[in-house]
Design a protein around this motif. Structure first.
Motif, short mmCIF file in Angstrom:
data_model
loop_
_atom_site.label_atom_id
_atom_site.label_comp_id
_atom_site.label_asym_id
_atom_site.label_seq_id
_atom_site.Cartn_x
_atom_site.Cartn_y
_atom_site.Cartn_z
N LEU A 80 37.06 71.45 51.25
CA LEU A 80 37.51 70.36 52.25
C LEU A 80 39.06 69.81 51.14
O LEU A 80 39.18 68.81 51.52
CB LEU A 80 36.78 69.27 51.80
N TRP A 110 41.62 68.20 53.10
CA TRP A 110 41.06 66.94 54.07
C TRP A 110 39.52 67.68 54.66
O TRP A 110 39.15 69.31 55.00
CB TRP A 110 41.88 66.66 55.46
N PRO A 111 38.62 67.14 55.00
CA PRO A 111 39.14 65.27 54.62
C PRO A 111 38.83 64.96 52.92
O PRO A 111 38.46 63.57 52.39
CB PRO A 111 37.47 64.97 55.27
N ASP A 162 33.84 63.64 48.47
CA ASP A 162 33.28 62.73 48.05
C ASP A 162 32.57 62.42 47.11
O ASP A 162 31.78 62.88 47.25
CB ASP A 162 34.04 61.22 48.97
N ARG A 210 36.94 60.83 45.09
CA ARG A 210 36.72 61.59 46.16
C ARG A 210 37.28 62.98 45.36
O ARG A 210 38.25 62.74 43.68
CB ARG A 210 38.65 61.42 46.56
N ALA A 216 31.27 65.11 54.59
CA ALA A 216 32.06 64.70 52.93
C ALA A 216 31.30 64.95 51.58
O ALA A 216 31.63 65.04 50.02
CB ALA A 216 33.49 64.16 53.16
N ASP A 255 34.51 67.18 59.77
CA ASP A 255 33.84 65.71 59.54
C ASP A 255 33.77 65.27 58.65
O ASP A 255 33.73 65.67 57.49
CB ASP A 255 32.87 65.86 61.37
N LYS A 256 34.60 64.19 58.68
CA LYS A 256 34.56 63.50 57.95
C LYS A 256 33.08 62.71 56.92
O LYS A 256 32.40 62.59 55.56
CB LYS A 256 35.38 61.96 57.54
#
Length: 308
Positions: free
Chosen positions: A227, A230-231, A234, A243, A209, A205-206
């Motif tokens: 990660l 993706w996502p 960050d 990121r 992140a 799931d974003k």
């Protein structure tokens, strides 16, 4: 044999190639085309593109729970259904149609990391190894008996993307081995999964992140690797969201609150964590491309106060 293949993402493509080597695949199931990219135009899945390139019939039902879906599969008269990261639930009525049942290629050493994101969760957890299981599917979530398995060491700096590619290749080899045994009349012997050691690999799931500087540096370093691509992890550096593509855990050079930038230079940007420090080596500004920490520092200067 008459093989029906079901898969969707890039991970499943090598397995489709392995299943189709002897022209035994009579049809390919994949998820419907979805909007993608900036223009939100419909995009076909990697498995669909591979199937069409091979001249294989493609079916893209929204669900396999209808009588129409069951009739369509039954009409193909499959001996075996091979499922690799398909993304749709297979009801018991579907599992019962193929003469030899349904096989699934799963990217973990079951029962560890059942579920949607076994590759990334293995890296995130700090596992030393993972692998691939060829499984006889049942009605549960990755709970079926294991037919074949192969192990693989996880590299110290390996990213989710790199491990994905190696496991996709290993998965195709494992599937080919299983099909070879089946053709030779030596059907792989199912081994029931033990209850002990079962874990669940929840979907990525974003929202997960963002790096939490109060966590230990080694935990954040594994998260950065897991990660990628993706996502992508960050963080905030001097109030700017970036990121983080590549980072590693180091010893903290001085006491500082989590999130404080301890140093910034050619080797990277060091940020204090709950334990140790995270050295960010490659990062990406909003709207930009991935650059080295040295280039980021040159563009922003070295006057960071804290990282958020």
């Amino acid at each position: 044999m008459r093989i029906v293949f079901a898969g969707t993402p890039e991970f499943a493509v090598p397995c489709l190639r392995a299943a189709a080597q002897r022209n035994e695949v009579v049809a390919v199931y994949t998820q419907p085309d979805r909007p993608a990219g900036r223009g939100r135009g419909l995009q076909s899945s990697p498995v669909k593109r591979e199937a069409l390139a091979r001249g294989l019939p493609v079916l893209q039902p929204e669900s396999l729970k209808t009588a129409l879906s069951r009739d369509a599969l039954r009409a193909l008269k499959p001996d075996l259904l091979v499922v690799v990261a398909y993304g749709l639930i297979l009801p018991r009525a579907i599992l019962d149609i193929p003469r030899l049942g349904c096989w699934n290629v799963h990217a973990s050493l079951l029962p560890r990391w059942r579920g949607a994101a076994p590759i990334q969760r293995a890296i995130e957890a700090g596992d030393a190894e993972t692998g691939v299981c060829l499984m006889q599917m049942d009605a549960g979530l990755d709970t079926g008996a294991v037919l074949l398995s192969q192990r693989l060491a996880i590299g110290a700096d390996e990213t989710g993307g790199q491990l994905h590619d190696r496991l996709a290749t290993l998965g195709a080899q494992t599937l080919a081995d299983g099909l070879g045994l089946l053709r030779a009349g030596m059907r792989p012997v199912p081994q029931t999964q033990p209850d002990a050691g079962a874990t669940y690999a929840r979907k990525l799931d974003k929202a997960e992140a963002r790096l939490d500087w109060t966590q230990p540096a080694e935990v954040l370093a594994r998260k950065v690797r897991a990660l990628n691509p993706w996502p992508m992890a960050d963080a905030l550096l001097a109030g700017e969201r970036v990121r983080v593509h590549e980072a590693g855990a180091i010893e903290r050079v001085r006491d500082a609150a989590p999130g404080v930038v301890l140093g910034a230079g050619r080797d990277g940007i060091d940020v204090a964590c709950g334990r140790g420090a995270l050295r960010i080596r490659v990062l990406q500004r909003d709207g930009g491309r991935a650059i080295s920490a040295a280039d980021f520092v040159n563009a922003r200067g070295t006057g960071f106060v804290d990282a958020g």
